[in-house]
Design an enzyme around this catalytic site. Structure first.
Site, short mmCIF file in Angstrom:
data_model
loop_
_atom_site.label_atom_id
_atom_site.label_comp_id
_atom_site.label_asym_id
_atom_site.label_seq_id
_atom_site.Cartn_x
_atom_site.Cartn_y
_atom_site.Cartn_z
N LYS A 45 0.88 -1.26 -0.01
CA LYS A 45 -0.24 -0.14 0.00
C LYS A 45 0.89 1.29 0.02
O LYS A 45 2.15 1.21 0.24
CB LYS A 45 -0.90 -0.11 1.10
CG LYS A 45 -0.15 0.12 2.42
CD LYS A 45 -1.18 -0.25 3.89
CE LYS A 45 -0.34 -0.25 5.04
NZ LYS A 45 -0.99 -0.60 6.17
N ARG A 143 -10.46 -0.19 15.24
CA ARG A 143 -10.36 0.66 14.21
C ARG A 143 -11.18 0.12 13.03
O ARG A 143 -12.28 0.40 12.93
CB ARG A 143 -8.60 0.63 13.82
CG ARG A 143 -8.09 1.72 12.84
CD ARG A 143 -6.59 1.70 12.66
NE ARG A 143 -6.37 0.79 11.71
CZ ARG A 143 -5.14 0.49 11.57
NH1 ARG A 143 -4.08 1.27 11.99
NH2 ARG A 143 -5.02 -0.44 10.44
N TYR A 273 15.13 30.05 8.13
CA TYR A 273 14.22 30.83 8.65
C TYR A 273 14.23 30.76 10.20
O TYR A 273 14.52 29.63 10.89
CB TYR A 273 12.68 29.99 8.43
CG TYR A 273 12.35 30.13 7.01
CD1 TYR A 273 12.30 31.35 6.34
CD2 TYR A 273 12.19 28.90 6.16
CE1 TYR A 273 12.16 31.36 4.96
CE2 TYR A 273 11.78 28.91 4.97
CZ TYR A 273 11.75 30.16 4.18
OH TYR A 273 11.44 30.25 2.98
N MET A 321 10.85 24.27 2.57
CA MET A 321 10.07 23.44 1.51
C MET A 321 10.64 22.64 0.68
O MET A 321 10.57 21.70 0.19
CB MET A 321 8.95 24.55 0.94
CG MET A 321 8.10 23.54 0.00
SD MET A 321 6.67 24.81 -0.87
CE MET A 321 5.80 25.33 0.53
C1 PLP Z 1 -0.22 -1.69 6.85
C2 PLP Z 1 -0.76 -3.00 7.36
C3 PLP Z 1 0.09 -4.15 7.51
C4 PLP Z 1 1.79 -4.11 7.36
O1 PLP Z 1 1.98 -4.04 8.77
P1 PLP Z 1 3.63 -3.72 8.75
O2 PLP Z 1 3.60 -3.28 10.23
O3 PLP Z 1 4.17 -2.69 7.67
O4 PLP Z 1 4.24 -4.95 8.79
C5 PLP Z 1 -0.63 -5.41 7.72
N1 PLP Z 1 -1.98 -5.28 7.95
C6 PLP Z 1 -2.66 -4.18 7.64
C7 PLP Z 1 -4.17 -4.43 7.83
C8 PLP Z 1 -2.21 -2.81 7.54
O5 PLP Z 1 -3.21 -1.87 7.37
#
Ligand code: PLP
Length: 381
Positions: A45, A143, A273, A321
Site C-alpha cells: 500500500k 479501528r 528561517y 519547503m
Molecule cells: C499496513 C498494514 C500491514 C503491514 O504492517 P507492517 O507493520 O508494515 O508489517 C498489515 N496489515 C494491515 C491491515 C495493515 O494496514
C-alpha cells in the site's frame, strides 16, 4: 563505502535497492515458515511505503510472496492495470466505493461490516462474477474490522452467500494493536474463535492471517496460514526506532542529493528561517536541495543526521519547503558532492529509523512520505 550505488543521476533522488527487498522477502518468508505459517502476503500500500508499488510488487512476488496487500480498491486496480495477476487483497473502503471493477478483476475484498458485505455481493450479482470475500475482524484494535457484537450477523450472511454460490470466502484475518503480549495473545484467541465459529456454520475460512511484521518477529504463529508484512520488506524496524535495526534485514531506500551551493560564513551567522541555528565559529555551510515538500520532516530541523563524503553532520536550522542547510565546519565539501540523508547503515549512511528517532516518529512515516518530486531509481536484484 558507497560503491554499490551508481553516481547520482539528478540533484535529488531516492535509490531503491530491489535486491534488498528480494532478500528481505526471503528472510521474512523463512521466518514465517519457522512459525508454521505457509504464506507471505506482501503489503505494498501507499506506493509500497514510498518505494514504488509496481517494481516492489514484481520483486516480492518473484521472491516468494504469494499475494499482495493494499489499503483500497484504487491501489488494487492499479496493480491489475500494471498486469499483476497474483492475489491482491484490499481492506479499507468508503461508503460509496464501487466494488464492481474490483470483483470483475478478481480482487480479494476484505469487508468490515454487513453493509460492505451486501454491497460486494450486489457487485457480484451485477457483474456476473463471484466475489472473493475476506472477513476482517476487529479483535481489539478498535479501528477497522467487524466488531465482535456483529460477528453473528455477518458470519451468518457470509455462510449463506458461500453456500448458495454468491461469494467465495478466501480469507479471515485481523490486525494487531501491538500494545502488549497479552493484547496480542487475546487478539489471536479471538480470531481463532471467530474462525471456529465460521467453520461451525460450514464456511471454510480460506487463508487466515494476523501477524504483520512486528508479530511475525516476536510472537508465535497462532495456527494461522499466512503473515501479512509491510515494513520488514523495506528493511525497517516495526518496533520503536530507538531499539535499533532488525538483524537480517537491509534498508532498501537511500535518499540522497548533491550539494547545491557552499559558502564560508563568519561566527554568529544565523541560518535558515527564524535563525534557530547560529554558527559558533567561522564555518562552511552546504545547501541541500530537499525539503518538506519532498517529505523531509520539518521536525528534522536542527536534529537529523546527514552524511557528506565520509562524515556525519547534522541539519543546521529549519528545513524549508525545498532545501536545508548543513554546517560542515572545515570539511572540504564541494558543490555537486553527494549528500546521503538516510540509507543502509552497512554502507555508512544514517538509517531511516535513526531519522525517525531524531524526528519523534517511526521509520514507516519517513519513507512513506518521500514525495513525488523525488525521482525513484531502481537497482535491480
Ligand atoms: C499496513 C498494514 C500491514 C503491514 O504492517 P507492517 O507493520 O508494515 O508489517 C498489515 N496489515 C494491515 C491491515 C495493515 O494496514
Amino acid at each position: 563505502m558507497n560503491g554499490a550505488l551508481p553516481a547520482p543521476a539528478g540533484f535529488r533522488e531516492a535509490v531503491v535497492d530491489l535486491g534488498a527487498i528480494a532478500a528481505n522477502t526471503g528472510a521474512l518468508l523463512a521466518l514465517a515458515r519457522e512459525r508454521g505459517l505457509r504464506e507471505l502476503i506482501a503489503v505494498v500500500k501507499a506506493e509500497a511505503y514510498g518505494h514504488g508499488m509496481e517494481p516492489v510488487a514484481r520483486t516480492v512476488l518473484a521472491s516468494g510472496a504469494s499475494g499482495l496487500g493494499v489499503a483500497d480498491v484504487g491501489e488494487a486496480l492499479a496493480l491489475r492495470a500494471a498486469g499483476i495477476e497474483a492475489p491482491v487483497i484490499c481492506w479499507l473502503h468508503g461508503e460509496d466505493t464501487d466494488f464492481a471493477p474490483a470483483v470483475a478483476a478478481g480482487i480479494d475484498l476484505a469487508v468490515s461490516s454487513a453493509r460492505q458485505l451486501f454491497r460486494v455481493l450486489a457487485a457480484g450479482a451485477a457483474t456476473g462474477a463471484t466475489p472473493r470475500v475476506q472477513l476482517k475482524l476487529d479483535t481489539g484494535l478498535s479501528r477497522n474490522g467487524v466488531p465482535a457484537e456483529d460477528w453473528d450477523a455477518v458470519f451468518g450472511a457470509v455462510a449463506a452467500a458461500v453456500q448458495d454460490g454468491r461469494a467465495r470466502l478466501t480469507g479471515v484475518f485481523s490486525h494487531l494493536a501491538n500494545a502488549s503480549e497479552e493484547s496480542d495473545e487475546s487478539a489471536a484467541r479471538a480470531l481463532n474463535e471467530g474462525i471456529a465459529r465460521l467453520r461451525a456454520l460450514g464456511a471454510e475460512p480460506g487463508s487466515t492471517h494476523l501477524a504483520a511484521t512486528g508479530a511475525l518477529m516476536s510472537r508465535p504463529g497462532w495456527g494461522m496460514s499466512a503473515a501479512r508484512v509491510g515494513i520488514g520488506l523495506y528493511g525497517l524496524t516495526p518496533f520503536a526506532p530507538q531499539e535499533g535495526p532488525v538483524a537480517g534485514l537491509r534498508p532498501a531506500m537511500t535518499l540522497r542529493a548533491t550539494v547545491a551551493a557552499v559558502r564560508r560564513v563568519p561566527k554568529g551567522t544565523g541560518v535558515s528561517y527564524d535563525h534557530s541555528y547560529r554558527t559558533s565559529r567561522e564555518t562552511t555551510l552546504a545547501l541541500v536541495p530537499l525539503g518538506y515538500a519532498d517529505g523531509v520532516p520539518r521536525a528534522a530541523s536542527d536534529v537529523a543526521p546527514v552524511r557528506i563524503g565520509e562524515r556525519l553532520h547534522r541539519i543546521a536550522g529549519r528545513v524549508a519547503m525545498d532545501q536545508f542547510v548543513v554546517d560542515v565546519g572545515d570539511a572540504p565539501v564541494r558543490v555537486g558532492e553527494e549528500v546521503v540523508l538516510f540509507g543502509d547503515p552497512a554502507a555508512g549512511a544514517p538509517s531511516a529509523d535513526e531519522w525517525a528517532a531524531a524526528c519523534g516518529t517511526i521509520g514507516y512515516e519517513i519513507v512513506t512520505r518521500i514525495g513525488p518530486r523525488v525521482p525513484r531509481r531502481y537497482l535491480q536484484p
